[in-house]
Scaffold this motif. Structure first.
Motif, mmCIF file in Angstrom:
data_model
loop_
_atom_site.group_PDB
_atom_site.id
_atom_site.type_symbol
_atom_site.label_atom_id
_atom_site.label_comp_id
_atom_site.label_asym_id
_atom_site.label_seq_id
_atom_site.Cartn_x
_atom_site.Cartn_y
_atom_site.Cartn_z
ATOM 1 N N ALA A 218 1.008 -1.018 0.073
ATOM 2 C CA ALA A 218 0.002 0.155 -0.043
ATOM 3 C C ALA A 218 0.695 1.270 -0.037
ATOM 4 C CB ALA A 218 -0.802 -0.072 1.285
ATOM 5 N N PRO B 66 2.182 4.694 1.234
ATOM 6 C CA PRO B 66 2.363 5.108 2.722
ATOM 7 C C PRO B 66 1.727 6.431 2.599
ATOM 8 C CG PRO B 66 4.336 5.356 1.732
ATOM 9 C CD PRO B 66 3.611 4.752 0.700
ATOM 10 N N GLN B 67 1.253 6.729 3.811
ATOM 11 C CA GLN B 67 0.402 7.991 4.199
ATOM 12 C C GLN B 67 1.178 9.284 3.464
ATOM 13 O OE1 GLN B 67 -0.964 8.860 8.158
ATOM 14 N NE2 GLN B 67 -2.501 10.062 7.529
ATOM 15 N N ALA B 68 2.551 9.150 3.842
ATOM 16 C CA ALA B 68 3.454 10.239 3.370
ATOM 17 C C ALA B 68 3.378 10.525 1.681
ATOM 18 C CB ALA B 68 4.912 9.869 4.001
ATOM 19 N N PHE C 27 0.905 10.869 0.102
ATOM 20 C CA PHE C 27 -0.133 11.770 -0.199
ATOM 21 C C PHE C 27 0.096 12.874 0.304
ATOM 22 C CE2 PHE C 27 -1.928 7.250 -0.581
ATOM 23 C CZ PHE C 27 -2.495 7.625 -1.875
ATOM 24 N N ALA C 28 0.875 13.030 1.490
ATOM 25 C CA ALA C 28 1.245 14.604 1.959
ATOM 26 C C ALA C 28 2.237 15.465 1.378
ATOM 27 C CB ALA C 28 1.956 14.078 3.413
ATOM 28 N N ARG C 29 1.974 15.551 -0.074
ATOM 29 C CA ARG C 29 2.718 16.312 -0.728
ATOM 30 C C ARG C 29 1.508 17.157 -1.784
ATOM 31 N NH1 ARG C 29 5.596 12.881 -4.766
ATOM 32 N NH2 ARG C 29 3.887 11.468 -4.589
#
Length: 58
Positions: A7, A9-11, A13-15
């Motif tokens: 999957a 990582p959340q990071a 999408f943190a862009r």
């Protein structure tokens, strides 16, 4: 049984959306249905809007 791809990582999408959108092309989107089966597809196009864009509804 084939190995499942990891999957994102959340990071990921943190862009800014303008960076995330093109990186999504070719990614596999998977949803497990209530009956346990998998519904899936490959991302073939994206759109990206910044928060100050009038077309953004986020």
């Amino acid at each position: 049984m084939p190995k499942q791809p990891p999957a994102l990582p959340q990071a990921f999408f943190a862009r800014p959306a303008e960076l995330v959108a093109p990186d999504l092309i070719g990614c596999l989107l998977v949803k497990r249905q209530e009956d346990g089966s998998l519904l899936w597809g490959v991302v073939v196009e994206t759109e990206a809007y910044s928060q100050d864009d009038p077309a953004c509804h986020g």
